[in-house]
Design a protein around this motif. Structure first.
Motif, PDB file in Angstrom:
ATOM      1  N   ASN A  33      26.753  27.730  42.146  1.00  0.00           N
ATOM      2  CA  ASN A  33      27.689  28.162  43.183  1.00  0.00           C
ATOM      3  C   ASN A  33      28.394  27.018  43.903  1.00  0.00           C
ATOM      4  OD1 ASN A  33      27.851  31.074  43.355  1.00  0.00           O
ATOM      5  ND2 ASN A  33      25.689  31.029  43.910  1.00  0.00           N
ATOM      6  N   SER A  65      24.795  33.079  47.468  1.00  0.00           N
ATOM      7  CA  SER A  65      26.172  32.809  47.841  1.00  0.00           C
ATOM      8  C   SER A  65      26.613  33.847  48.856  1.00  0.00           C
ATOM      9  CB  SER A  65      27.056  32.901  46.601  1.00  0.00           C
ATOM     10  OG  SER A  65      28.407  32.962  46.967  1.00  0.00           O
ATOM     11  N   ASN A  66      27.500  33.431  49.746  1.00  0.00           N
ATOM     12  CA  ASN A  66      28.004  34.395  50.732  1.00  0.00           C
ATOM     13  C   ASN A  66      28.909  35.439  50.091  1.00  0.00           C
ATOM     14  OD1 ASN A  66      26.702  33.462  53.008  1.00  0.00           O
ATOM     15  ND2 ASN A  66      28.221  31.837  53.312  1.00  0.00           N
ATOM     16  N   TRP A  67      29.381  35.147  48.885  1.00  0.00           N
ATOM     17  CA  TRP A  67      30.226  36.127  48.199  1.00  0.00           C
ATOM     18  C   TRP A  67      29.424  37.365  47.821  1.00  0.00           C
ATOM     19  CZ3 TRP A  67      35.267  35.781  48.389  1.00  0.00           C
ATOM     20  CH2 TRP A  67      35.854  34.526  48.575  1.00  0.00           C
ATOM     21  N   VAL A 122      29.966  40.314  50.488  1.00  0.00           N
ATOM     22  CA  VAL A 122      31.279  40.967  50.503  1.00  0.00           C
ATOM     23  C   VAL A 122      31.548  41.651  49.166  1.00  0.00           C
ATOM     24  CG1 VAL A 122      32.361  38.734  50.118  1.00  0.00           C
ATOM     25  CG2 VAL A 122      33.753  40.592  50.866  1.00  0.00           C
ATOM     26  N   HIS A 123      31.068  41.050  48.080  1.00  0.00           N
ATOM     27  CA  HIS A 123      31.266  41.644  46.756  1.00  0.00           C
ATOM     28  C   HIS A 123      30.523  42.972  46.633  1.00  0.00           C
ATOM     29  CE1 HIS A 123      31.693  42.029  42.454  1.00  0.00           C
ATOM     30  NE2 HIS A 123      30.404  41.849  42.224  1.00  0.00           N
ATOM     31  N   SER A 146      39.233  45.080  45.910  1.00  0.00           N
ATOM     32  CA  SER A 146      38.608  43.998  46.691  1.00  0.00           C
ATOM     33  C   SER A 146      37.318  43.543  46.035  1.00  0.00           C
ATOM     34  CB  SER A 146      38.299  44.460  48.117  1.00  0.00           C
ATOM     35  OG  SER A 146      39.410  45.109  48.672  1.00  0.00           O
ATOM     36  N   THR A 174      36.820  39.802  44.821  1.00  0.00           N
ATOM     37  CA  THR A 174      35.784  38.934  45.386  1.00  0.00           C
ATOM     38  C   THR A 174      34.814  38.510  44.292  1.00  0.00           C
ATOM     39  OG1 THR A 174      34.568  40.906  46.056  1.00  0.00           O
ATOM     40  CG2 THR A 174      35.860  39.825  47.747  1.00  0.00           C
ATOM     41  N   VAL A 177      36.481  35.694  42.343  1.00  0.00           N
ATOM     42  CA  VAL A 177      36.453  34.423  43.071  1.00  0.00           C
ATOM     43  C   VAL A 177      35.042  33.823  43.013  1.00  0.00           C
ATOM     44  CG1 VAL A 177      36.747  33.325  45.317  1.00  0.00           C
ATOM     45  CG2 VAL A 177      38.348  35.080  44.590  1.00  0.00           C
ATOM     46  N   TRP A 178      34.060  34.695  43.198  1.00  0.00           N
ATOM     47  CA  TRP A 178      32.665  34.244  43.143  1.00  0.00           C
ATOM     48  C   TRP A 178      32.335  33.684  41.758  1.00  0.00           C
ATOM     49  CZ3 TRP A 178      27.882  37.975  43.801  1.00  0.00           C
ATOM     50  CH2 TRP A 178      26.725  37.196  43.853  1.00  0.00           C
ATOM     51  N   TYR A 218      33.370  30.258  41.164  1.00  0.00           N
ATOM     52  CA  TYR A 218      32.505  29.222  41.714  1.00  0.00           C
ATOM     53  C   TYR A 218      31.155  29.140  41.014  1.00  0.00           C
ATOM     54  CZ  TYR A 218      35.758  28.434  45.464  1.00  0.00           C
ATOM     55  OH  TYR A 218      36.883  28.106  46.156  1.00  0.00           O
ATOM     56  N   TYR A 268      36.789  32.837  36.327  1.00  0.00           N
ATOM     57  CA  TYR A 268      36.939  34.014  37.182  1.00  0.00           C
ATOM     58  C   TYR A 268      36.852  35.315  36.405  1.00  0.00           C
ATOM     59  CZ  TYR A 268      41.769  33.596  35.560  1.00  0.00           C
ATOM     60  OH  TYR A 268      42.876  33.508  34.780  1.00  0.00           O
TER      61      TYR A 268
END
Lengths: 435, 271
Positions: free
Chosen positions: A262, B133-135, B138-139, B191, B195, B198-199, B202, B207
């Motif tokens: 990550n 991960s902070n994603w 939201v995901h 969304s 998301t 995008v996650w 990373y 993607y």
């Protein structure tokens, strides 16, 4: 050429523009067919094994099915000519559709300025109300807050809200095109590879994902200074990270950092990702007094004749770990076992060189994914526009409210092409306590 | 000792009570029962929220603290919670016993399956590195609100074929709720996919990798995009929309459940 075309005026459009083929290419019907086929291909792609070898397919399917899969490129459905063709048709349709929509909107906007609806009729039709003249100030106060005001004549004022929502669909469609464009850019200018390094090792090339493709040469050197992995009490990996140093062609360190899952590291448009890790064995040999360290399948050329680490076994006939070494005795390939726990089996003569297995170490290696994708910024911009477009299309709506001052009374009435129901509720709130 | 399992067990029983309250209403047609059912739904939601919260707290006590959105069990609980939250938020529009009944049935089935199925691991597991991960939040949240909205749309689609009566809302109303659910679901699914992309950019270095879950979420997205286009430009309403929303939900079910069991891929956390 384009200039002359647009100067030709709206009436005398070239025949091809409104011909049946052009109409078909701009039609929603084509979009629906293309999207349905894209979805259908995706279903097949998710069910049929992707990117396998011929043997793998023949083990899974009958030969005839395999030939069918091969013929339509369904073994790599998402990169088959068929799929690209569908995406191309879809993109073309979307471009034409969007251009037409922009043209239509521009025309409507021109017309909107001139034509004021018969406000009294609109009010009578249910989307309006009448208030006494003395409540004039209150109506203006209520409308003043969030509506855009435009005086049309001395007695008619237009209040507008959500006019952006008319552009929502265009924004969404453009955003889809941006994502497709970004995908194409990644396809044409992107690179993807894989690096395996033990701590202390370095490389300037990356393996391609498919073995048939050549290795990717990097214009820098990646060195793994350290790799660490920690575990939860239950044994699952908690965190693994590589300390990486990047040196340029001149040997200067240009970037240093720790890569975690990550948390990639980027250098010169190339991103390095912590992908996997694993353990492999390193074999320390002493060849004619010289110490060398070999990995599996590696060849030593320190002695009189080269030899290769052919195979490792954790247990050789209950004698503990051992490693099989292969070498050429003249024209004849030969193998010999070195056992690290048996003194007599630690040393052998290979073609006149004295070779001793000193130790076998298990050592972690880090698996790094390297990727370059010039399309990413375009795709991300597309994502942003898509969310904006969805919001203004579905959660805002355009409405025009006309306030007509008839001297003794005020008529308030308006239209909302979409969401009439919501608009009526809004009018009701506006009229509250005024009638 | 009272653990989150106890609390979530109570929530499951309350969903069962909600189910019987509706049955009772269908039998007696007494208005008061509907009101009681709504209070029951509120209570269920409060208890279920408390249960999820407790699981969160307990994970910290175990030293592996994370939001309970990381495995199959937690996703089932959150799916049922999302449906109830959506029903409460949309109360003004969908306060019809037939709809709340169907929503309660789906929530009950999800809760019961989560706690009874032997294949579902109920333990709190530590987060593997890819999920740290902070994603994640939201995901998962956007995806499950989308699934919940599509569930409501599916309910409206299904009820369309029962013919309107005293418990089933009229066709126009069903169509309206259906449309509203689809636009919420579609926006949230978009969304969720974005998301996720995008996650993935990373975490996985790409993607989009045509992983089965990604692929099926795209298929679902296309199905609902078609529904919206057929509605806006083709004027599809009523029966046609109803059939489409059932097909759409089948695709959601495939995305959520089917992929986990039928197809192997990168998204294997959720099994």
């Amino acid at each position: 050429m384009t200039a002359t075309r647009s100067n030709n005026g709206k009436k005398s459009e070239p025949a091809a523009r409104s011909g049946p083929i052009f109409r078909f290419l701009t039609s929603v019907r084509l979009a629906i067919v293309a999207l349905s086929l894209i979805a259908a291909t995706s279903v097949l792609g998710s069910v049929i094994k992707q990117g396998g070898t011929e043997e793998e397919y023949l083990a899974l399917y009958p030969e005839k099915t395999y030939h069918f899969i091969k013929l339509f490129g369904l073994d790599d459905a998402y990169h088959s000519p068929w799929f690209y063709f569908l995406l191309g048709v879809f993109a073309l349709n979307l471009v034409l559709c969007t251009l037409q929509r922009i043209k239509r909107l521009a025309r409507e906007k021109g017309a909107g300025k001139k034509g004021i609806p018969d406000v009294r009729a609109v009010a009578a039709g249910g989307s309006g109300f009448t208030v006494p003249a003395d409540r004039r100030e209150e109506i203006f106060r209520r409308l003043g807050g969030s509506y855009r005001k435009k005086a049309i004549s001395d007695t008619v004022i237009l209040y507008e809200k959500g006019s952006l929502s008319r552009y929502g669909v265009i924004i969404i469609h453009t955003s889809v095109l941006l994502v497709l464009l970004g995908g194409l850019m990644g396809l044409l200018g992107g690179q993807k590879g894989f690096i395996v390094l033990h701590a202390g090792e370095e490389t300037n090339s990356a393996m391609s994902r498919s073995p048939s493709q050549p290795a990717i040469r990097l214009d820098f050197t990646v060195r793994c200074k350290d790799f660490r992995v920690s575990f939860y009490p239950g044994g699952e990996p908690k965190e693994y990270a590589s300390d990486i140093e990047i040196t340029d062609a001149a040997g200067k360190v240009v970037k240093e950092g720790r890569i975690r899952v990550n948390e990639p590291l980027s250098y010169g448009g190339m991103r390095l990702y912590q992908s996997t890790y694993g353990m492999s064995n390193l074999f320390t040999f002493i060849v004619d007094g010289k110490r060398i360290v070999l990995g599996e399948q590696e060849v030593a050329s320190a002695g009189k004749a080269p030899f290769m680490v052919a195979r490792y076994a954790a247990e050789v006939h209950n004698f503990g770990p051992g490693v099989m070494v292969a070498y050429m005795d003249g024209q004849e390939p030969k193998t010999i076992w070195f056992l690290s726990k048996v003194e007599k089996m630690k040393t052998h003569m290979i073609e006149g060189s004295r070779v001793t297995l000193e130790k076998i170490d298990g050592k972690y290696y880090t698996g790094l994914e390297v990727a370059r994708d010039p399309g990413v910024p375009v795709v991300l911009t597309g994502f942003g526009f898509m969310l904006l477009g969805l919001y203004i299309t579905f959660f805002t709506f355009h409405r025009r409210i006309y306030v007509v001052d008839e001297g003794d009374r005020i008529i308030v009435a308006g239209t909302a092409p979409r969401n009439r129901e919501g608009f009526l509720e809004e009018l009701k709130k506006l009229a509250e306590g005024l009638a | 000792m009272i653990t989150h399992h106890t609390i979530l067990g109570v929530a499951t029983i309350l969903y069962l009570a909600l189910f019987f309250l509706h049955v009772l209403y269908f039998a007696t047609k007494k208005k008061g029962i509907v009101r009681a059912a709504w209070y029951c739904l509120y209570a269920t939601l409060v208890i279920q929220t408390a249960g999820i919260g407790m699981r969160w707290v307990e994970s910290y006590r175990l030293g592996i603290g994370h939001v309970p959105l990381s495995n199959y069990y937690e996703s089932l609980i959150f799916f049922s919670w999302s449906i109830s939250v959506l029903v409460v938020i949309m109360k003004r529009r969908l306060a019809y016993p037939a709809i709340t009944f169907a929503a309660a049935v789906i929530s009950l089935v999800l809760m019961a399956y989560a706690s009874l199925a032997p294949g579902v691991d109920k333990g709190i597991q530590p987060l593997i590195p890819a999920l740290q991960s902070n994603w994640l939040h939201v995901h998962v949240i956007t995806c499950f609100i989308a699934y919940a909205a599509f569930a409501v749309s599916f309910i409206c689609g299904g009820l369309f074929f029962f013919g309107s009566g005293r418990v089933v809302p009229p066709a126009d109303t069903l169509d309206d709720i259906n449309y509203r659910s689809i636009i919420i679901g579609f926006s949230m699914l978009t969304s969720g996919i974005l998301t996720g992309a995008v996650w993935a950019h990373y975490a996985w270095g790409s993607y989009w990798s045509w992983d089965p879950k990604e692929t099926w979420s795209l298929i679902t997205w296309i199905v609902y995009a078609l529904v919206l286009h057929l509605r806006m430009t083709g004027g599809w309403r009523g029966r046609k929309t109803a059939i489409l929303s059932i097909i759409g939900f089948a695709s959601v079910v495939m995305t959520y459940f089917g992929v986990n069991f039928l197809l192997a891929g990168l998204h294997s956390y959720a099994t």
